[in-house]
Write an enzyme that holds these catalytic residues in place. Structure first.
Site, PDB file in Angstrom:
ATOM      1  N   GLU A   1       0.036   5.745  -0.816  1.00 50.53           N
ATOM      2  CA  GLU A   1       0.295   6.739  -0.397  1.00 50.53           C
ATOM      3  C   GLU A   1       1.689   7.304   0.195  1.00 50.53           C
ATOM      4  O   GLU A   1       1.489   8.510   0.459  1.00 50.53           O
ATOM      5  CB  GLU A   1      -1.001   6.437   0.564  1.00 50.53           C
ATOM      6  CG  GLU A   1      -2.360   7.033  -0.135  1.00 50.53           C
ATOM      7  CD  GLU A   1      -3.580   6.625   1.107  1.00 50.53           C
ATOM      8  OE1 GLU A   1      -4.347   8.063   0.961  1.00 50.53           O
ATOM      9  OE2 GLU A   1      -3.970   5.758   1.698  1.00 50.53           O
TER      10      GLU A   1
ATOM     11  N   GLU B   1      -9.270   1.171  -1.084  1.00 45.91           N
ATOM     12  CA  GLU B   1     -10.369   1.434   0.101  1.00 45.91           C
ATOM     13  C   GLU B   1     -11.375   1.338  -0.591  1.00 45.91           C
ATOM     14  O   GLU B   1     -12.520   1.127  -0.108  1.00 45.91           O
ATOM     15  CB  GLU B   1      -9.591   3.226  -0.672  1.00 45.91           C
ATOM     16  CG  GLU B   1      -8.217   3.083   0.441  1.00 45.91           C
ATOM     17  CD  GLU B   1      -7.125   3.307  -0.080  1.00 45.91           C
ATOM     18  OE1 GLU B   1      -5.727   3.726   0.033  1.00 45.91           O
ATOM     19  OE2 GLU B   1      -7.116   3.159  -1.533  1.00 45.91           O
TER      20      GLU B   1
END
Length: 259
Positions: free
Chosen positions: A115, A135
Site C-alpha cells: 500500500e 489481508e
C-alpha cells in the site's frame, strides 16, 4: 530508532529499519515515518525522497501483526482509530507529498508495504522483490487504502485478483501491471532510485510540485474537473522564477523546438 533518514545531495533517503521484523509497520514506525516526512517537507534543500527498507529481504511486510491484533481485540472503534486511521494518514501523506517520493522496493512488499508502494507517485523494484495483498487471509480487506488505490492504478479485475486471492506476484508482473515503474538488479536499486530522483530535481521545485498536485488531485475526477485542477496548478507557476528561468533558457538556445 525504527526509521533512519540520510541526506544524499538534494535527496532524503528514508529507511524503515526493522530488518528482523521484515520492516513491519508498527505504530511507532508509522509515527516516525510521518515525522521524517514533515522534516523533509520543511527543508528546502531536500527536493525528493527515496523510501526503502533495511536489508535485502523486505521493503515492508506490512502492518505489525501483534500491534494489529491488540487493536482489533480492543473493539471496532479502537481498531478503526489505530489501524485504519494511522494507515490512511500515512498513505495519504505519501500520495499528497509536495516533493516526489520514490519507493525503492528491496524485497517483499506485502500488505501495508504494498500500500505504501501504491500511494507513492514512483516506484522501482529489485528483481527479487515480491508483492502481495494478504489481508484477506487474516479476515479483513486492505486497511491502508489498498482497496481503493490499487483498482485505480491497475484496473478493477487485476486488483481484485490480488486482493481476493492474497497470492504474491513477482516484480516482473508488478511492472507489467504498472504497480512499479521499472525493475533492476538488487545491487543497482538505490543507484536507479537516485538517478530517477536527480532527473526530477534538476527541474524547478515549483514545477515539480505543480505536476504532482495536478496528477494526484485530478486522476480520479471527470475530465472537466481535472482540467480545472490543471489550470489551477498551471496558474501557481506563472509568476515563479522557475518559469522565468525556463523560458529564458529556451529562448537563448536559438531554436523553436525542444530537440
Amino acid at each position: 530508532m525504527t526509521v533512519r533518514i540520510e541526506q544524499d545531495d538534494q535527496v532524503a533517503v528514508i529507511t524503515i529499519d526493522r530488518e528482523r521484523k521484515l520492516n513491519a509497520l508498527d505504530y511507532p514506525t508509522i509515527d516516525a515515518l510521518l515525522d521524517r516526512l514533515d522534516l523533509v517537507e520543511s527543508d528546502d534543500s531536500l527536493r525528493a525522497v527515496i523510501l526503502t527498507g533495511a536489508g535485502q529481504r523486505a521493503f515492508s511486510a506490512g502492518a505489525d501483526i501483534p500491534s494489529l491484533e491488540a487493536s482489533i481485540a480492543g473493539g471496532t472503534e479502537r481498531a478503526l482509530r489505530e489501524v485504519v486511521g494511522r494507515g490512511h494518514t500515512l498513505t495519504r501523506r505519501i500520495e499528497n507529498f509536495p516533493k516526489p517520493v520514490i519507493v525503492a522496493v528491496n524485497g517483499l512488499a506485502y500488505g501495508g508495504g504494498c500500500e505504501l508502494t501504491e500511494a507513492a507517485p514512483l516506484a522501482i523494484a529489485a528483481e527479487h522483490a515480491t508483492f502481495a495483498k494478504p489481508e484477506i487471509t487474516l479476515g479483513f480487506p486492505p486497511p491502508f487504502g489498498g482497496s481503493q488505490r490499487l483498482p485505480r492504478h491497475i484496473g478493477r479485475k487485476r486488483a481484485l485478483e490480488l486482493i481476493l486471492t492474497g497470492d504474491p506476484i513477482p516484480a516482473t508482473r508488478a511492472v507489467e501491471l504498472g504497480l512499479v515503474n521499472t525493475v533492476v538488479p538488487a545491487d543497482e536499486l538505490m543507484d536507479a532510485a537516485r538517478d530517477l530522483a536527480h532527473r526530477i530535481v534538476r527541474h524547478a521545485p515549483t514545477a515539480v510540485t505543480a505536476c504532482l498536485r495536478a496528477v494526484t488531485r485530478g486522476i480520479d475526477l471527470p475530465i472537466d474537473e481535472g482540467l480545472a485542477i490543471e489550470a489551477e496548478c498551471f496558474a501557481t507557476t506563472v509568476t515563479t522564477d522557475g518559469v522565468r528561468t525556463g523560458l529564458r533558457r529556451f529562448l537563448t538556445r536559438g531554436t523553436d523546438t525542444f530537440d
